[in-house]
Design a protein around this motif. Structure first.
Motif, PDB file in Angstrom:
ATOM      1  N   GLN A   1      55.071  77.492  10.726  1.00  0.00           N
ATOM      2  CA  GLN A   1      54.945  76.734  11.973  1.00  0.00           C
ATOM      3  C   GLN A   1      56.157  75.835  12.244  1.00  0.00           C
ATOM      4  OE1 GLN A   1      52.599  76.452  14.592  1.00  0.00           O
ATOM      5  NE2 GLN A   1      51.927  78.439  13.838  1.00  0.00           N
ATOM      6  N   THR A   2      56.666  75.145  11.221  1.00  0.00           N
ATOM      7  CA  THR A   2      57.822  74.270  11.460  1.00  0.00           C
ATOM      8  C   THR A   2      59.043  75.089  11.874  1.00  0.00           C
ATOM      9  OG1 THR A   2      58.317  74.280   9.072  1.00  0.00           O
ATOM     10  CG2 THR A   2      57.073  72.423   9.916  1.00  0.00           C
TER      11      THR A   2
ATOM     12  N   GLY B   1      57.465  63.213  17.585  1.00  0.00           N
ATOM     13  CA  GLY B   1      56.088  62.967  17.182  1.00  0.00           C
ATOM     14  C   GLY B   1      55.286  64.200  16.850  1.00  0.00           C
ATOM     15  N   ILE B   2      55.954  65.258  16.400  1.00  0.00           N
ATOM     16  CA  ILE B   2      55.199  66.479  16.093  1.00  0.00           C
ATOM     17  C   ILE B   2      54.204  66.255  14.958  1.00  0.00           C
ATOM     18  CG2 ILE B   2      56.798  67.457  14.383  1.00  0.00           C
ATOM     19  CD1 ILE B   2      56.266  70.187  15.781  1.00  0.00           C
ATOM     20  N   ALA B   3      54.437  65.221  14.146  1.00  0.00           N
ATOM     21  CA  ALA B   3      53.498  64.897  13.073  1.00  0.00           C
ATOM     22  C   ALA B   3      52.153  64.441  13.628  1.00  0.00           C
ATOM     23  CB  ALA B   3      54.084  63.821  12.166  1.00  0.00           C
ATOM     24  N   ASN B   4      52.106  64.021  14.887  1.00  0.00           N
ATOM     25  CA  ASN B   4      50.822  63.677  15.495  1.00  0.00           C
ATOM     26  C   ASN B   4      49.960  64.910  15.708  1.00  0.00           C
ATOM     27  OD1 ASN B   4      50.978  60.673  16.231  1.00  0.00           O
ATOM     28  ND2 ASN B   4      52.914  61.453  17.073  1.00  0.00           N
ATOM     29  N   LEU B   5      50.598  66.047  15.968  1.00  0.00           N
ATOM     30  CA  LEU B   5      49.863  67.301  16.118  1.00  0.00           C
ATOM     31  C   LEU B   5      49.339  67.769  14.768  1.00  0.00           C
ATOM     32  CD1 LEU B   5      48.998  69.778  17.841  1.00  0.00           C
ATOM     33  CD2 LEU B   5      51.239  70.774  17.284  1.00  0.00           C
ATOM     34  N   ASN B   6      50.181  67.679  13.759  1.00  0.00           N
ATOM     35  CA  ASN B   6      49.811  68.060  12.397  1.00  0.00           C
ATOM     36  C   ASN B   6      50.769  67.327  11.474  1.00  0.00           C
ATOM     37  OD1 ASN B   6      49.670  69.476   9.849  1.00  0.00           O
ATOM     38  ND2 ASN B   6      48.655  71.163  10.921  1.00  0.00           N
TER      39      ASN B   6
ATOM     40  N   LYS C   1      45.864  71.337  24.971  1.00  0.00           N
ATOM     41  CA  LYS C   1      45.295  72.638  24.663  1.00  0.00           C
ATOM     42  C   LYS C   1      46.085  73.215  23.494  1.00  0.00           C
ATOM     43  CE  LYS C   1      43.553  73.834  29.258  1.00  0.00           C
ATOM     44  NZ  LYS C   1      43.591  74.824  30.368  1.00  0.00           N
ATOM     45  N   TYR C   2      45.398  73.516  22.416  1.00  0.00           N
ATOM     46  CA  TYR C   2      46.079  74.023  21.224  1.00  0.00           C
ATOM     47  C   TYR C   2      45.324  75.222  20.676  1.00  0.00           C
ATOM     48  CZ  TYR C   2      42.469  71.663  18.390  1.00  0.00           C
ATOM     49  OH  TYR C   2      41.276  71.271  17.833  1.00  0.00           O
ATOM     50  N   TYR C   3      45.976  75.938  19.777  1.00  0.00           N
ATOM     51  CA  TYR C   3      45.390  77.118  19.158  1.00  0.00           C
ATOM     52  C   TYR C   3      45.030  76.810  17.711  1.00  0.00           C
ATOM     53  CZ  TYR C   3      47.152  79.556  23.246  1.00  0.00           C
ATOM     54  OH  TYR C   3      47.394  79.953  24.531  1.00  0.00           O
TER      55      TYR C   3
ATOM     56  N   THR D   1      47.370  74.121  15.465  1.00  0.00           N
ATOM     57  CA  THR D   1      46.946  73.297  14.340  1.00  0.00           C
ATOM     58  C   THR D   1      45.517  73.692  14.015  1.00  0.00           C
ATOM     59  OG1 THR D   1      46.851  71.039  13.443  1.00  0.00           O
ATOM     60  CG2 THR D   1      46.051  71.347  15.700  1.00  0.00           C
ATOM     61  N   SER D   2      45.001  73.149  12.957  1.00  0.00           N
ATOM     62  CA  SER D   2      43.636  73.476  12.544  1.00  0.00           C
ATOM     63  C   SER D   2      42.642  72.528  13.224  1.00  0.00           C
ATOM     64  CB  SER D   2      43.502  73.376  11.027  1.00  0.00           C
ATOM     65  OG  SER D   2      42.144  73.454  10.635  1.00  0.00           O
TER      66      SER D   2
END
Length: 550
Positions: A128-129, A141-146, A496-498, A517-518
């Motif tokens: 993913q990264t 801030g991608i760490a906010n997503l995961n 909206k995420y998968y 993300t999970s």
């Protein structure tokens, strides 16, 4: 295997060209042509890391990189030709044993790189990264997503520049390339320079090969670390001081867990009274990139600490940062009740009693540190200095996160020098060692058939290893072991995420479409910390923030 080999040939041209140019411009003085390839790897990492702040590491970045390399090759064509000739002459000086062994190592590395990825972290954040880097570069801030995505390693940045994502999703094999390059260096040291301890490094091929079918950042630490140790011990005239300093600083940049190796550079600078300016400027360059990367991805310049946190909307909540640090620090103990109350001594007594392969390495590293003090090499000042630094590194790893993969760099080196001492003490003929090295080179071909992975891991997800297929010759496995799973679109606020339809493990995201993300993690953080990931604007490339919820 064939597509991977073609990609390695391409990478060799890029890295050698850039390495020759960088070595000449910055007067690094890497006399060994193989080391110039490593210098090229470092140069490309710096270029791609810088580019990721501004553009995606995709097709256009790749195209510009190729054009830049072609122009560079033109201006440094004579020096590049000299280095190619040096590599050819090195090969010609190899014995028949060394040539056959190197051919087998290349074939084994291709064979393993074409297989399904073994390391589980590949499915939680490696793929993913790299995908985010290919599509968007660094995202605020991608760490906010995961939170795992914030750990984007410079090694993943380098891989994103050479995974040909615009053509295929089957080429994340830079570790295999590095395995071949470093093996050539080690084979020269063993075959021609008669450094016996280097020969024993090949005994660990069967273990190291488990790292080369995915871009694990632990792998360059282990193998380039041995190159660093070789140089540190091999030359007394400090003609390799710059390259060694550069390699060490780069390894720290790749993964902060090896920061104690910095003392080797300080020791060399102190002893020689040279290269202090080069050391300071190199350190400043990598430190600046590291701080900037952490600031964009986490909002914490000195991640994993919360010191000097920026006042930005994309900064992850401190509760999420603490959760990540807690997971790293207690990784080996989280299945045990009351692990958060364990003292250092409690953890040590539990750690030393772990079973399976953990038992081998956990007990083994203690035995190695205890026994190596009695070998003849301890008479030499440089070896004693290296021993102290490795001991400091091991203690640091134990306090931060006592996973054996983090101290493999120490284990493999100490085991090799101890084996050398026993070999000399028992007066075993060198031909016997060559036979053992040859068998060690052959063994990775058969690991999928003879190794019981239940001894290596208790994780059921790592026990389902794909068997080799003839189609691997022309079609490597995809970058994710779970390439065929289905993803469902989920909505949380404005995001909206998968998420994988079937949760195969909590952080598992495999090669899902962006943003991915999970949903299990989103729900867990929402319930426990009362935050949900949200888009900063309507665009993915503008990044994410954590929104509080009641």
């Amino acid at each position: 295997m064939l597509p991977i080999f073609a990609s390695w040939c391409f990478m060799l041209g890029i890295f050698l060209t850039c390495g020759v140019a960088a070595d000449s411009i910055f007067k690094i003085n890497s006399r060994n042509p193989i080391l110039k390839i490593v210098v090229g790897i470092i140069f490309q990492t710096v270029v791609l890391t810088t580019a990721a702040f501004f553009i995606p590491i995709g097709f256009w970045c790749f195209t510009f990189n190729v054009l830049f390399t072609v122009v560079t090759a033109y201006f440094y064509r004579r020096k590049i030709f000299i280095e190619i000739q040096a590599i050819r002459m090195e090969w010609q000086r190899f014995s028949s044993f060394a040539k056959i062994s190197m051919v087998l190592i290349v074939l084994a590395a291709l064979f393993k790189s074409a297989q399904s990825p073994f390391i589980l972290d590949n499915e939680s954040y490696y793929v993913q990264t790299i995908k985010w880097l290919n599509e968007y570069g660094f995202v605020k801030g991608i760490a906010n997503l995961n939170v795992a995505y914030g750990q984007t390693s410079p090694w993943h940045i380098l891989q994103s520049g050479f995974n040909f994502n615009f053509l295929t999703n089957r080429l994340n094999d830079i570790n295999g390339f590095l395995m071949v390059v470093c093996s050539f260096f080690f084979m020269a040291g063993f075959d021609r320079e008669k450094k016996l301890w280097v020969g024993f490094l090949f005994f660990f091929n069967v273990l190291l090969f488990q790292f080369i079918d995915s871009p694990s950042p632990d792998f360059p630490l282990i193998v380039v670390g041995q190159v660093v140790f070789y140089q540190f011990l091999n030359k007394e005239d400090n003609d390799n001081a710059r390259s060694n300093a550069l390699f060490i600083i780069y390894l720290i940049f790749v993964k902060i867990t090896v920061v104690p190796l910095l003392f080797l550079v300080l020791w060399s600078v102190y002893k020689s009274r040279k290269e202090s300016l080069f050391f300071i400027l190199s350190s400043l360059l990598f430190f600046t990139l590291w701080v900037a990367k952490n600031t964009v991805l986490f909002g914490y310049p000195l991640f994993p600490t919360s010191l000097f946190a920026v006042n930005a909307d994309w900064k992850i909540p401190e509760a999420l940062l603490n959760n990540l640090n807690n997971a790293i620090r207690n990784h080996e103990f989280m299945t045990l009740k009351g692990y958060e109350t364990f003292s250092v001594m409690d953890k040590f007594l539990i750690w030393i009693r772990f079973g399976g392969i953990n038992s081998v390495f956990n007990k083994g590293i203690l035995v190695l540190f205890a026994v190596v003090v009695f070998i003849p090499r301890m008479r030499f000042e440089r070896f004693r200095a290296l021993y102290v630094v490795l001991l400091l590194h091991f203690v640091t790893v134990f306090l931060v996160s006592p996973q054996f993969r983090f101290f493999l760099i120490d284990f493999i080196f100490l085991a090799a020098v101890l084996a050398e001492a026993l070999f000399q003490r028992l007066r075993i003929k060198e031909m016997s060692l060559r036979v053992m090295v040859f068998l060690s080179v052959l063994l990775p071909f058969f690991t999928v058939y003879i190794i019981d992975f239940k001894l290596m891991t208790s994780n059921k997800l790592n026990l389902s290893i794909e068997k080799p297929r003839w189609t691997q010759l022309y079609l490597p496995y995809p970058n994710s072991r779970y390439d065929g799973i289905r993803f469902i679109e989920t909505t949380e606020g404005n995001l909206k995420y998968y998420s994988p339809e079937k949760i195969f493990f909590s952080y598992g995201t495999a090669n899902g479409p962006l943003p991915c993300t999970s949903r299990r993690i989103v729900k867990r953080f929402k319930a426990r910390y009362h935050f949900i990931p949200q888009l900063r604007t309507g665009r993915l490339d503008d990044g994410f923030y954590s929104s509080p919820v009641k």
